[in-house]
Design a protein around this motif. Structure first.
Motif, PDB file in Angstrom:
ATOM      1  N   ASP A 103      -0.751  -4.069   7.325  1.00 63.61           N
ATOM      2  CA  ASP A 103      -1.135  -3.293   8.331  1.00 63.61           C
ATOM      3  C   ASP A 103      -2.607  -3.278   8.030  1.00 63.61           C
ATOM      4  OD1 ASP A 103       1.499  -2.156   8.285  1.00 63.61           O
ATOM      5  OD2 ASP A 103       1.074   0.257   7.450  1.00 63.61           O
ATOM      6  N   TYR A 153       3.140  -6.408   9.509  1.00 63.85           N
ATOM      7  CA  TYR A 153       4.090  -5.618   9.031  1.00 63.85           C
ATOM      8  C   TYR A 153       5.567  -5.118  10.391  1.00 63.85           C
ATOM      9  CZ  TYR A 153       7.362  -2.141   6.141  1.00 63.85           C
ATOM     10  OH  TYR A 153       8.367  -1.063   6.058  1.00 63.85           O
ATOM     11  N   HIS A 154       4.386  -4.268  11.336  1.00 61.29           N
ATOM     12  CA  HIS A 154       4.971  -3.486  12.844  1.00 61.29           C
ATOM     13  C   HIS A 154       4.609  -4.449  13.720  1.00 61.29           C
ATOM     14  CE1 HIS A 154       4.729  -0.110  10.526  1.00 61.29           C
ATOM     15  NE2 HIS A 154       3.818  -0.284   9.387  1.00 61.29           N
ATOM     16  N   ASP A 213       6.565   4.631   5.063  1.00 62.44           N
ATOM     17  CA  ASP A 213       6.937   3.126   5.289  1.00 62.44           C
ATOM     18  C   ASP A 213       6.386   1.678   4.537  1.00 62.44           C
ATOM     19  OD1 ASP A 213       4.255   3.756   6.078  1.00 62.44           O
ATOM     20  OD2 ASP A 213       4.642   1.849   7.811  1.00 62.44           O
ATOM     21  N   HIS A 214       6.427   1.881   4.333  1.00 59.46           N
ATOM     22  CA  HIS A 214       6.701   0.853   3.333  1.00 59.46           C
ATOM     23  C   HIS A 214       7.014   1.363   1.593  1.00 59.46           C
ATOM     24  CE1 HIS A 214       3.425  -1.598   5.516  1.00 59.46           C
ATOM     25  NE2 HIS A 214       3.370  -0.762   5.834  1.00 59.46           N
ATOM     26  N   HIS A 223       0.856  -0.717   0.655  1.00 62.89           N
ATOM     27  CA  HIS A 223      -0.081  -0.008   0.095  1.00 62.89           C
ATOM     28  C   HIS A 223       0.812   1.520   0.101  1.00 62.89           C
ATOM     29  CE1 HIS A 223       0.762  -0.990   4.144  1.00 62.89           C
ATOM     30  NE2 HIS A 223      -0.009   0.943   4.267  1.00 62.89           N
TER      31      HIS A 223
HETATM   32 ZN   LIG Z   1       2.850   0.865   8.221  1.00 65.99          ZN
END
Ligand SMILES: [Zn+2]
Length: 335
Positions: A262, A308-309, A154-155, A150
């Motif tokens: 996410d 991811y986080h 941060d991606h 997306h």
């Molecule tokens: Zn993210």
């Protein structure tokens, strides 16, 4: 062996006896075998590699830090409920731990990277993916495919390096075409500006969109909806967090791993409280529906869950618990 125990053994039994004891219980003494080196400033090599059926999967840590919990990460939760839930998870009651992790999938000659990390957009605590990639013995020029789940910086920020050039010059960069079109539009920038996010988030989001997307545009390979990227690597629609977010299902030898991206920003909290939403969601109701659908599938099919986080190496399972779920981190293994 703790420092105290080691000292006790050395002084009371002598070095030879201590080595004998270690060998006797079947443990190799790493202290004795290894040549001492200066302590590294980072905790580890930045990657975690394992076999997954016929594929080799490598988690690449991109860094971590703490950010204010509310309202950004839990916009529809009272201060009290948030603090209580965080306490239950042994986490700070006013902040959230925000790690970032990406995934490399290798099979035969193929090298597919999912998400590129934050790059140089949010300081030195993030954008560490190149360290793990180098330690894992992979040159960025060997990557043939990068999937961007997306359009958040941060991606995709790590698609370009410090030299402002594409970090993965030989890769096709896969996006859902509707997601890419949205984030390339003036509408996306006005939505970011009109959101309730802190100004710093807005600024970095827009700066990353304007800086990165044009520089790698010629590598784009746009797809629409459910798409097989390679055998056993499938892009699946997961709307809500952004208008056309994707997740990636990796299948091999009857096992499944879901790159859940996410859909659970705070995996432990979002599994227990699937209705929690952040200020990032484009469509909060849509995200909650997507999250419930994916968590339910992961719990019933024992799908390995990659968030991811989540804390490195960001892998866990989802267990049904009443009307919600629980996130259970996997065990960590040397090999
Ligand atoms: Zn993210």
């Amino acid at each position: 062996m703790t420092e105290l125990n080691r000292r006790t053994l050395l002084t009371t039994a002598g070095l030879t006896a201590a080595a004998g004891l270690t060998a006797g219980i079947g443990l190799a003494s790493s202290d004795a075998a290894a040549t001492p080196k200066p302590a590294a400033s980072l905790q580890g090599a930045g990657f975690y590699r394992f076999r997954f059926g016929s594929k080799t999967v490598t988690v690449l840590g991109d860094g971590d830090g703490f950010l204010p919990g509310q309202p950004v990460f839990a916009a529809n939760v009272t201060q009290e409920a948030f603090a209580a839930a965080q306490k239950e998870e042994f986490q700070p009651t006013d902040r959230v731990h925000v790690p970032m992790n990406t995934l490399l999938i290798e099979e035969g000659d193929r090298k597919i990277l999912i998400d590129a990390g934050a790059g140089r957009f949010v300081g030195d605590s993030f954008g560490r993916q190149p360290i793990g990639l180098a330690n894992a013995g992979v040159d960025p020029t060997q990557i043939d495919t990068v999937i961007i789940t997306h359009g958040h910086f941060d991606h995709f920020g790590g698609l370009i390096g410090a030299d402002q050039k594409s970090r993965f010059p030989n890769a096709r960069i896969i996006w859902d075409e509707r997601e890419h079109a949205y984030w390339s539009s003036a509408q996306a920038q006005s939505d970011v500006n009109g959101s309730a996010l802190p100004q710093a988030f807005k600024d970095v989001s827009i700066s990353a969109l304007n800086t990165v997307l044009p520089k790698v545009a010629q590598q784009n390979h746009l797809v629409r909806g459910e798409t097989e990227i390679a055998p056993g690597v499938q892009l699946l629609p997961a709307p809500g967090h952004t208008p056309h977010s994707s997740v990636v299902l990796i299948e091999s030898d009857g096992k499944q791993l879901l790159y859940a991206s996410d859909t659970t920003l705070l995996p432990a909290q979002n599994a227990k409280h699937p209705e929690w939403v952040s200020l990032f969601e484009a469509d909060a109701e849509g995200l909650v529906a997507t999250r419930r659908r994916l968590l339910d599938r992961a719990a019933s099919d024992q799908v390995l869950w990659f968030a991811y986080h989540a804390s490195f190496p960001a892998l866990g399972h989802i267990r049904a618990a009443g009307k919600a779920w629980e996130y259970v981190p996997t065990t960590w293994s040397w090999a």
